[in-house]
Design an enzyme around this catalytic site. Sequence first.
Site, PDB file in Angstrom:
ATOM      1  N   GLY A  71     -31.839  24.421  53.770  1.00  0.00           N
ATOM      2  CA  GLY A  71     -30.614  25.002  54.097  1.00  0.00           C
ATOM      3  C   GLY A  71     -29.761  25.957  55.350  1.00  0.00           C
ATOM      4  N   PHE A 126     -27.151  16.368  53.727  1.00  0.00           N
ATOM      5  CA  PHE A 126     -25.828  16.902  54.798  1.00  0.00           C
ATOM      6  C   PHE A 126     -25.651  15.949  55.811  1.00  0.00           C
ATOM      7  CE2 PHE A 126     -26.722  19.786  51.451  1.00  0.00           C
ATOM      8  CZ  PHE A 126     -26.398  19.614  49.874  1.00  0.00           C
ATOM      9  N   SER A 129     -23.964  14.530  58.886  1.00  0.00           N
ATOM     10  CA  SER A 129     -22.882  13.811  58.954  1.00  0.00           C
ATOM     11  C   SER A 129     -23.192  12.582  59.998  1.00  0.00           C
ATOM     12  CB  SER A 129     -21.580  14.852  60.273  1.00  0.00           C
ATOM     13  OG  SER A 129     -21.620  15.900  59.605  1.00  0.00           O
ATOM     14  N   GLY A 161     -21.838  26.840  69.867  1.00  0.00           N
ATOM     15  CA  GLY A 161     -21.049  25.939  70.294  1.00  0.00           C
ATOM     16  C   GLY A 161     -20.832  24.970  68.788  1.00  0.00           C
ATOM     17  N   GLY A 162     -21.557  24.845  68.416  1.00  0.00           N
ATOM     18  CA  GLY A 162     -21.086  24.444  67.070  1.00  0.00           C
ATOM     19  C   GLY A 162     -19.967  25.023  66.148  1.00  0.00           C
ATOM     20  N   GLN A 174      12.456  36.230  51.341  1.00  0.00           N
ATOM     21  CA  GLN A 174      12.012  38.006  52.399  1.00  0.00           C
ATOM     22  C   GLN A 174      11.341  37.379  51.938  1.00  0.00           C
ATOM     23  OE1 GLN A 174      12.629  41.675  53.009  1.00  0.00           O
ATOM     24  NE2 GLN A 174      13.632  41.401  55.012  1.00  0.00           N
ATOM     25  N   HIS A 206       4.203  24.819  48.897  1.00  0.00           N
ATOM     26  CA  HIS A 206       4.618  23.383  49.053  1.00  0.00           C
ATOM     27  C   HIS A 206       5.246  23.220  47.050  1.00  0.00           C
ATOM     28  CE1 HIS A 206       3.695  22.816  52.983  1.00  0.00           C
ATOM     29  NE2 HIS A 206       5.142  21.150  52.464  1.00  0.00           N
ATOM     30  N   GLU A 256     -22.803  24.373  60.146  1.00  0.00           N
ATOM     31  CA  GLU A 256     -23.033  25.225  61.721  1.00  0.00           C
ATOM     32  C   GLU A 256     -23.373  26.453  60.863  1.00  0.00           C
ATOM     33  OE1 GLU A 256     -23.242  22.627  62.730  1.00  0.00           O
ATOM     34  OE2 GLU A 256     -21.379  21.869  63.263  1.00  0.00           O
ATOM     35  N   GLU A 267     -21.776  34.052  55.357  1.00  0.00           N
ATOM     36  CA  GLU A 267     -23.306  34.588  55.210  1.00  0.00           C
ATOM     37  C   GLU A 267     -23.767  34.376  55.874  1.00  0.00           C
ATOM     38  OE1 GLU A 267     -20.634  33.433  51.582  1.00  0.00           O
ATOM     39  OE2 GLU A 267     -22.013  32.091  52.915  1.00  0.00           O
TER      40      GLU A 267
END
Length: 386
Positions: free
Chosen positions: A137, A162, A164, A246-247, A284, A344, A369, A373
Site C-alpha cells: 500500500g 482497492f 476504483s 495531480g491525483g 455567537q 445539524h 492517493e 502520513e
Amino acid sequence: MPDPSVAPQFSLDADQVALRDMARSFADEVFAPNAIAWDEAKHFPVAEMRKAAELGMAGIYVAEDVGGSGLSRVAATLIFEALATGCPTVSAYMSIHNMVAWMIDAYGSSEQRRQWLPALCKMELFASYCLTEPNAGSDAAALAARAVRDGDYYVLNGQKLFISGAGGSGLYVVMARTGGEGAGGISAFVVPGDAAGLSFGANERKMGWNAQPTRAVTFENVRVPVGNRLGEEGAGFKIAMAALDGGRLNIAACSLGGAQTALEKSLAYMKERRAFGKPLDAFQALQFRLADMATGLEASRTLLWRAAAALDCGEANATALCAMAKRFVTDTCFDVANQALQLHGGYGYLAEYGIEKIVRDLRVHQILEGTNEIMRLIVARSLVGR
C-alpha cells in the site's frame, strides 16, 4: 482603486470563473439530485458521467489533438471541486479517470494516444489505476505483480486491491515488476478490460464512496502486447508517482467540494432551525464555529491553487506542495464536514439530509492517493533531504 496592471494572483480570471460555474451548474442539475439514491443503490452513474464528458470533463488536462480539453491543473481543481459539491464519490472517480488519461497522454506513444484517448475523453471507455496490492500500500515500490517478457508479449500475473471502477472500466493502467526489487524494476502497462485471464473480486462493502465500484483485480497469465507498455521498462514507478502529484490535487479538490456543500447546508439549516426562542445562527458560539469552517475552506482553497500552479509551471517543489495540499485540505475538509453534521444535531445523522454521506465519502480521502502520513513523509524529506 484596484490596479489593473497587477495580476490577480489570488483570484480567478473570467474564463476560470465561467469554467467553475459551468461545472457547478452541471453538478447542481445532474449529480446533486441523485447523489443519495446512487449511494444507497451503489449505482455507478455511467450515463451521467458521459454527460460530463460531453462538456470536456473527462480529459481535462489531456491534449486537444486526441479529444482532450487541454486545460491546466488549476482548472482541474476548479472542476473537481464544483463536481464534488454534487457528489464527492462520482467526482473522485472522474478524477481518477482523468489521471489515467493523462498518463497515456504524457507517456504514451503517438499510436497509444490515438488508440485510447479519444474514447477515454468521451468516456466511451472508462479507466482505472492499478498500483495498490494486498501487501503493498504505502510501500508501493514493494509491489509483487510481475510481467515476464515472452516474445512480443508480457505475461502478467498478480493481484491489485482497492481499485476504483474495477469491473466497470474498460481500461486498466497496471504497474507490475519487470525487473529486480525496488522502484527501478517496475513498468507500466495498459490492459484492456476484456483481456483473457483478467478477473474481478466482489464489489467491496465500504463506509462511503458507494456510487463507484471498488474491487480486487486479478491477473492470471494475462498476455499484454509489448506495444501496450507505457514508456520504457523500469519507468513505471516514476510514471505512477508523477500521476499521483495531480491525483492528490484532484482528491483534495473533491474534499473541498464536499465540505463546501456541508457548509452551505449548515448555513441554510441554521437559519431555519430555532432553539431557545431564536434561530441557531443567532448564537455567537455557533457563529464562531461557522467562521472557523469557512476560514478552513478558504485556506484549503488557497493552498490547493498554489500547489496546482506549481505543478503547471513545473516548479522544483511541486511534489512537496501537492503533498502539503493533499494532507491539509483533506484533513481540514473532513473536519468541516464532521462539524456540519454536529451543527445539524440528530438530523445530520439521517441519510435524507445528505450530511452523513459527505462525512462518509470524505473520510477515505485521508487514505487514498497516498495516506496523509505518507504526505507528511514526502514534505519532511523535501525539507531535510533524506
